[in-house]
Design a protein around this motif. Structure first.
Motif, PDB file in Angstrom:
ATOM      1  N   LEU A 136      12.521  26.470 -20.766  1.00  0.00           N
ATOM      2  CA  LEU A 136      11.559  26.105 -22.033  1.00  0.00           C
ATOM      3  C   LEU A 136      12.380  26.366 -23.305  1.00  0.00           C
ATOM      4  O   LEU A 136      13.248  27.496 -23.135  1.00  0.00           O
ATOM      5  CB  LEU A 136      10.206  26.703 -21.681  1.00  0.00           C
ATOM      6  N   ASP A 137      11.797  26.152 -24.193  1.00  0.00           N
ATOM      7  CA  ASP A 137      12.458  26.452 -25.607  1.00  0.00           C
ATOM      8  C   ASP A 137      11.486  27.657 -25.852  1.00  0.00           C
ATOM      9  O   ASP A 137      10.437  27.912 -25.459  1.00  0.00           O
ATOM     10  CB  ASP A 137      12.063  25.225 -26.588  1.00  0.00           C
ATOM     11  N   ILE A 138      12.065  28.454 -27.031  1.00  0.00           N
ATOM     12  CA  ILE A 138      11.562  29.647 -27.305  1.00  0.00           C
ATOM     13  C   ILE A 138      10.151  29.522 -28.119  1.00  0.00           C
ATOM     14  O   ILE A 138       9.079  30.207 -27.655  1.00  0.00           O
ATOM     15  CB  ILE A 138      12.513  30.447 -28.320  1.00  0.00           C
ATOM     16  N   GLU A 139       9.930  28.400 -28.971  1.00  0.00           N
ATOM     17  CA  GLU A 139       8.836  28.153 -29.578  1.00  0.00           C
ATOM     18  C   GLU A 139       7.746  27.692 -28.624  1.00  0.00           C
ATOM     19  O   GLU A 139       6.541  28.254 -28.698  1.00  0.00           O
ATOM     20  CB  GLU A 139       8.983  26.919 -30.712  1.00  0.00           C
ATOM     21  N   LEU A 140       8.154  26.994 -27.608  1.00  0.00           N
ATOM     22  CA  LEU A 140       7.092  26.584 -26.696  1.00  0.00           C
ATOM     23  C   LEU A 140       6.722  27.981 -25.768  1.00  0.00           C
ATOM     24  O   LEU A 140       5.323  27.987 -25.513  1.00  0.00           O
ATOM     25  CB  LEU A 140       7.694  25.597 -25.507  1.00  0.00           C
ATOM     26  N   ILE A 141       7.384  29.006 -25.505  1.00  0.00           N
ATOM     27  CA  ILE A 141       7.021  29.994 -24.602  1.00  0.00           C
ATOM     28  C   ILE A 141       6.301  30.672 -25.488  1.00  0.00           C
ATOM     29  O   ILE A 141       5.032  31.529 -24.799  1.00  0.00           O
ATOM     30  CB  ILE A 141       8.487  30.743 -24.330  1.00  0.00           C
ATOM     31  N   LEU A 142       6.529  30.828 -26.757  1.00  0.00           N
ATOM     32  CA  LEU A 142       5.774  31.590 -27.804  1.00  0.00           C
ATOM     33  C   LEU A 142       4.365  31.272 -27.690  1.00  0.00           C
ATOM     34  O   LEU A 142       3.265  31.819 -27.817  1.00  0.00           O
ATOM     35  CB  LEU A 142       6.327  32.105 -28.961  1.00  0.00           C
TER      36      LEU A 142
END
Length: 1347
Positions: free
Chosen positions: A399-405
């Protein structure tokens, strides 16, 4: 107890930056009341928080002193001193290869940092903290804190960003101090809730920023850690020399921000004082003496190079986990794999598409992730983040960082809501402390026995800090008066300057401002911001570029949100005084060249900047549109009142007609007034709530030429006399003072019966002056704006470093009505988010520039482009393919092969994705909708089909009078200088009176209707010989109108040509038409006189009103008048000289009738009068216009050869690359036969006459034309012309009208249909399709008499 917390604070905030900090030693020092840390080294990772490729090369913290008088907290302040903070940094842009585990670990740390920041932002400490005991203690300490920061120098040396030109940037600060003061500005100490009543004084001394070019890096022979404190001070004050600290300054700094000093004062009243008085609760005043910014050419280049270096680092860092750890020569195969993986990763992201399976997988993964993370948080409420779960780490890998956050914050929200609903959660809160270092309620008893207070000590301490037990739940005393000021901020700057410097550090331009004052007032509901600027000026070495007309209040503005004295949501009032501007080409070119892209700017940073700017502009547009729509729907009301005196521009030249006085062009842009109106003079109360209205008035616009020294400031009233010539200054007016009145209305909620936008424009009077002397002076002015061909030889054009480029045939449209499509070879360059179309790879300018943001790429089937294969179309998204081909804004490209098409398609698709800035999941909501849903929505909206036919724009315009005065001078010997200096006389005056226009846009269809009441050209040469006015041309309305069935015949099919029979009625010219010249049925002269002089002052323009939005019956084409229009009034008539109607249809429009564009023009009667003196004067006028400057002839001759060579070479390029490819015309692209009319022109002129006049104003002869009808139709592959001339007569007025030879030429048969009639004349683009068919009927049964 307290020393533990202070020690923790010091350890937390200093331990990350300095080496060798001992927590136990800190704790002892704090308890003793004195903390002193000296001569500490900074850590290399001290700048990691900046998230920049920068590391600390050397750092030194000279002294940190903290004095806490525990036993005298009520008498002495808390002292904090920071001294000698020195830091030397350098770039760290080398990227080493990393393993996948290392990348995931870095990603994990990044996610944790961002998650903690988001949690801290959403869970701020509540206001009750300030009323707790510890909060009161902290308030007292902060309220009496005495701060001093001195001798700060942070320097960054860069040896790699701009090779060969090393540079250094730094920040210096002499001192920053803050103390508590009393009303007399004397230092004091406050007890008992210090933060409730605070007076702080802050002093700033010598804050500066510098940027030095071509430096010698600082170097010392021994290691930086072994330097003595005195040596650190010398190095950061004077630099180094020969490996040792210098004793004196070796080179002065080039300051970007010159040393700035200033003072500030902050005041906060007690709650009871604020409630009782009229003073603001909080007040801050900032005073700065002089703020000067300087930017040199070298410094600007270094900044761009530094940004480029950081951009390259970020690009390398993105694929660091693919990067091999060995050099290229050792294992080239690994580096090829690295390049392949990086490009493949880019291509995957560039596709921007998600399959339905991917959408379902992401939806399932989202549900699993949020539930798992929420359960882990709920299982252990003491931890804020989950960082030790293997399942979460495994999910995070893909997953991308933005989606994780995003998913983690949703989990936090879910846990917060679930815990908040439980009753026992409130019981657990007292066990937790707000203090982030673990101090809870039990800590008072568990602390060291040495920290013991008696009851008297606690009472005394509580009195000092202003704490009373049991007051935690008490509310503040607040002044709820709506005019009570809660916060007041003032900012004063005496002088501000911004300079641009060249390579030699000489200034190119300087903008200076005097007396800048700003203030912000915050009331319970109202917020007010006002700004005032005393004066400003923009200067250059060549002279003054701009200057305010006044030395005080040159710009005043007030913005107020929810003003309490008006029934509006917000208001804005601004007033600007005039600005005197001078166009100095050399200075302006130097400023432009300073910022223009050259070889110093790399393509990467240029493209990133262009993309960021484009995305910012689009974002602002979207936000503004959303705000406007929200304001319209919420019926938000606001007050706007802008009174802006536009600039007065002087354009000087070196041209001197009399060898002494230079010519200048002066432009007065007048005064701009913008106001909002909530009351309508006309219209129903329903319209008052339906529309938001703006009124705009632009007045006092004028232009004139001056020979000699003239300055705007010499004539404050701006009332010049064009005929005056004082002190050697001669005036030649070009544009008389005029203005425009505009009213704009925007609908709040869409209504099919009313236009969405209505615009009314009125030009009361527009007057121009033209003569040979003015023409030649204007040509000299135009030469200033003509640049030489060799100016931009070193300019780096964007397409010089294209991402992808090549030759491609481009579909272009040409011919009448754009009915012919041809392929032309063009050089296509893909540069970041833009696509450039060039004539050749060596072009210095582009034909087209297309932004790829929001675009879509189509593969066009061969059937839509004449059977051509491998065709791509680039245009806006969501358009049917048949509409794309005919879209004028679409780019149609034909590739040579299927492989070429795939490559271009892939490149363009990737560029569109990057330009749009779309994240991998942004398309989730769009891709998740099925076609059935769209059809269902369409079915639901079919009941609102009237909304699709809503009129988007309606414009009503009025031009009361247009006047153009022509002057000339009679010369026996024509010479250039004589024409310029001779006294000129009036030649003739052109006047157009009573112009009206209406425009309506319904969806994509456009309808235009315009009329002109009268047209006249007054002869000013012969008017002195007679008492009545003389005319060169004049229109008439009262003559008999001619009607014919011509258009009915023309509308029939071309295959069934019908010739009018002899029984058709023919309307002959009135016998008294010539005589009506002396007694016209309607004359515009009276109306022109009623309008008065065209030189209207501002007061008269402001008194005029814009036209109403009531439509004039018959002005717009009938197709534009809907039956549901509520604003149509049928009371006005159309008695006019000329009437024109234009219809532009969209093919998908419901009203489309197989005609794309249609123009209908109807003219009444137009008479021309020819007099020999006037004809001679017009010839003199023409000769004077065409006369050449003798001084330029030699230059033209000498440069003709070079110019010829350039033209030849350009022609060669054009012939080589711009020729059409293959079959030049694509057949059948717009249709076949006559099923579609691309353009239709219908012209009907009732009467026209030319009268030859004698010297004594008697008639000599007259030529009369009657009933000219023309119908021109342009089909996709043919052209049809139909015309008819009713009658042609020539009279000899030297004879009596009853004389048999009075008519020299006349139609003999009065019952004939016409004198000359072309019934059908069709010209096909190809003779293979059809042969030319010409049907010409000429009735030549005329009488011809020769005397």
């Amino acid at each position: 107890m307290l020393e533990e917390q202070v020690a923790n604070l010091l350890q937390r905030y200093l331990g990350n930056y300095v080496k060798g900090l001992n927590k136990e030693a800190l704790k002892i020092s704090v308890w003793q009341g004195n903390v002193e840390l000296t001569n500490m080294q900074l850590k290399p990772e001290a700048l990691n928080e900046l998230k920049l490729p920068v590391k600390v090369k050397a750092g030194f913290l000279g002294s940190v002193k903290l004095k806490v008088p525990w036993s005298r907290l009520g008498q002495d302040p808390v002292l904090v001193y920071l001294d000698r903070i020195f830091l030397l940094a350098e770039p760290e842009t080398q990227v080493e290869g990393s393993s996948e585990d290392a990348v995931q670990e870095a990603k994990k740390r990044r996610v944790q940092e961002m998650e903690l920041k988001l949690l801290e932002r959403s869970q701020r400490l509540k206001s009750e903290m300030n009323k707790s005991w510890l909060g009161s203690l902290v308030n007292t300490i902060i309220g009496n804190l005495k701060l001093s920061i001195s001798n700060i120098h942070i320097r960054y040396e860069d040896l790699e960003s701009n090779p060969g030109h090393q540079f250094a940037a730094g920040i210096t600060l002499e001192k920053l101090s803050a103390v508590t003061v009393d009303d007399n500005e004397e230092e004091t100490f406050v007890t008992g809730g210090s933060l409730d009543c605070v007076q702080k004084s802050v002093e700033l001394d010598q804050l500066a920023v510098y940027l030095d070019s071509d430096i010698v890096p600082w170097h010392v022979e021994k290691s930086w850690e072994k330097l003595l404190p005195s040596e650190w001070l010398k190095v950061f004050r004077f630099g180094t020399k020969d490996g040792k600290p210098a004793d004196s300054l070796t080179k002065k700094h080039n300051y970007i921000l010159q040393p700035v000093s200033g003072k500030a004062k902050y005041t906060k009243l007690r709650q009871n004082e604020f409630a009782d008085g009229s003073q603001p609760q909080q007040k801050a005043v900032v005073n700065l003496d002089d703020v000067t910014l300087c930017l040199s050419k070298d410094g600007y280049r270094h900044i761009l190079k530094l940004a480029d270096n950081f951009a390259a680092f970020n690009q390398r860092l993105q694929y660091a986990h693919y990067r091999p750890n060995i050099n290229v020569k050792s294992d080239p195969r690994s580096w090829w794999k690295y390049a392949y993986k990086a490009v493949s990763d880019q291509m995957k992201k560039a596709s921007g598409k998600l399959s339905w399976e991917q959408v379902l997988r992401l939806a399932s993964l989202r549900k699993k992730y949020i539930s798992l993370y929420a359960s882990l948080l709920k299982s252990d409420p003491s931890r804020t983040v989950v960082d030790d779960n293997k399942d979460i780490e495994e999910l995070d890998r893909g997953l991308d960082i933005e989606l994780i956050l995003q998913w983690r914050m949703l989990a936090h929200k879910f846990v917060e809501q679930s815990i908040g609903s439980e009753d026992d959660s409130k019981k657990q809160k007292p066990k937790k402390s707000w203090w982030p270092f673990g101090w809870n309620n039990q800590s008072l008893k568990d602390e060291d026995e040495s920290f013991k207070f008696s009851e008297e000590d606690w009472e005394q301490l509580n009195k000092i800090i202003g704490y009373k037990e049991g007051e935690e739940g008490q509310s503040f005393i607040i002044n709820n008066k709506k005019d009570a000021v809660h916060t007041f901020l003032e900012f004063h700057m005496k002088h501000n300057a911004s300079r641009l410097l060249d390579e030699a550090k000489n200034y190119l331009a300087e903008l200076s401002c005097e007396g800048l004052d700003c203030s912000i007032k915050l009331y319970p509901e109202t917020k007010a911001f006002d700004m005032k600027l005393g004066s400003y000026r923009l200067s250059s070495p060549n002279g003054l570029l701009a200057e305010s007309a006044t030395t005080y209040d040159s710009l005043v503005g007030v913005f107020c949100y929810k003003p309490f004295d008006s029934k509006v949501d917000w208001s804005m009032v601004a007033k600007a005084s005039p600005c005197y501007m001078t166009y100095l080409k050399e200075s302006i070119d130097q400023i432009i060249n300073f910022f223009e892209s050259n070889t110093a700017v790399s393509q990467t940073i240029a493209l990133e900047t262009a993309t960021a700017v484009q995305m910012t502009i689009d974002g602002v547009k979207r936000t503004a549109q959303q705000q406007v729509n929200r304001a319209l729907k919420d019926h938000a009301r606001f007050l706007l009142n802008l009174d802006i005196a536009a600039p007065k521009i002087t354009i000087p030249t070196d041209f001197r007609p009399d060898k002494s006085h230079a010519t200048k062009l002066l432009l007065d842009l007048g005064n701009l007034l913008i106001r909002t109106q909530d009351e309508y003079e006309v219209g129903s109360p329903e319209e008052l709530d339906m529309y938001l209205q703006f009124d705009l008035v632009l007045s006092d616009i004028s232009a004139f030429l001056v020979d000699g020294d003239y300055h705007w400031s010499e004539n404050p009233s701006n009332k010049y006399d064009p005929s005056a010539s004082t002190s050697g200054v001669g005036f030649l007016p070009l544009i008389d003072k005029c203005g425009v009145i505009l009213r704009l209305q925007q609908i709040r909620l869409e209504n099919p019966s009313y236009p969405s936008t209505r615009l009314a424009v009125r030009l009361p009077s527009l007057g121009f002056h033209f003569s040979p002397a003015r023409y030649h002076r204007l040509m000299q002015v135009m030469k200033i704006f003509q640049g030489s061909d060799g100016e931009d030889l070193d300019l780096l054009l964007p397409w010089n470093q294209a991402d992808f480029e090549g030759w491609l045939p481009l579909l272009t449209w040409k011919g009448v009505g754009n009915r012919e499509a041809v392929w032309q070879r063009r050089y296509i360059c893909l540069v970041g988010p833009f696509l450039y179309v060039l004539e050749s790879p060596f072009s210095k300018s582009y034909k087209q520039r297309i932004s790829l943001r929001g675009k879509q790429i189509y593969e066009v089937p061969p059937d839509f482009v004449g059977g051509e294969e491998h065709v791509l179309a680039l245009c806006s998204a969501a358009q049917p393919i048949i509409k794309v081909v005919e879209d004028a804004n679409a780019l149609i490209l034909r590739c040579d092969s299927d492989d070429s098409r795939k490559v271009w398609h892939s490149r363009l698709q990737g560029a569109i994705y990057r330009a749009s800035g779309a994240a991998p999941i942004t398309g989730l909501s769009e891709t998740s909708s099925e076609p059935e849903d769209s059809e269902a929505e369409l079915g639901e909206n079919r009941d609102a089909i009237d909304v699709l036919n809503t009129e988007r724009l309606f414009v009503a315009g009025v031009l009361d009078e247009l006047k153009v005065s022509f002057s000339y001078s009679y010369q026996h010997e024509h010479s250039y200088m004589n024409v310029l200096l001779a006294e000129e006389s009036n030649l003739f005056e052109f006047r157009a009176i009573g112009g009206q226009v209406e425009l309506s846009i319904i969806e994509n269809d456009m309808f235009i209707g315009t009329v002109l009441k009268s047209l006249e050209v007054e002869d000013l040469i012969c008017c002195n010989k007679v008492s009545c006015p003389c005319f060169l041309a004049r229109s008439f309305i009262g003559s008999t109108d001619a009607n014919s069935s011509f258009y009915d015949v023309g509308d029939q099919s071309a295959d069934n040509c019908v010739t009018p029979s002899g029984d058709d009625t023919f309307y002959e010219t009135a016998e008294n038409l010539v005589d009506s010249v002396d007694n016209p049925p309607w004359s515009p002269k009276n109306e022109s006189e009623c309008l008065g002089s065209s030189n209207l002052p501002r007061s008269e323009i402001l008194s005029l009103k814009p036209p109403s939005f009531n439509r004039i019956s018959g002005l717009l084409p009938t197709d534009a008048i809907g039956t549901k229009r509520q604003d149509i009034k049928l009371s006005d008539t159309l008695d006019s000289f000329v009437k024109a109607q234009i219809i532009i249809y969209d093919r998908n429009s419901p009203g489309y009738n197989n005609i794309d564009n249609q123009v209908t023009v109807t003219l009444a009667t137009l008479s021309f009068f020819c007099r020999r003196p006037t004809v001679v004067a017009i010839m003199e006028f023409s000769n004077a216009i065409n006369i050449k400057d003798e001084s330029c002839e030699s230059f033209s001759d000498s440069s003709s050869a070079a110019t010829g060579k350039q033209e030849v070479s350009k022609d060669v390029i054009d012939d080589k690359y711009s020729t059409t490819v293959g079959d030049p015309v694509i057949k059948g692209l717009l249709g076949k036969g006559k099923s579609r009319i691309m353009f239709n022109l219908k012209l009907h002129m009732a009467h026209a006459q030319i009268v030859l006049m004698n010297e004594d104003e008697t008639k000599l002869s007259c030529l009369l034309q009657d009933n000219l009808l023309t119908d021109i139709k342009v089909f996709p592959s043919s052209l049809s012309i139909k015309a008819a001339l009713g009658n042609l007569r020539i009279s000899d007025d030297s004879l009596p009208s009853s004389h048999m030879y009075f008519w020299v030429c006349d139609m003999r048969n009065p019952g004939g249909s016409s004198f000359v009639e072309v019934l059908n004349n069709e010209m096909y683009s190809s003779l293979v399709d059809a042969s030319k068919v010409i049907a010409l009927k000429l009735d030549i049964s005329t009488m011809l008499y020769i005397q």
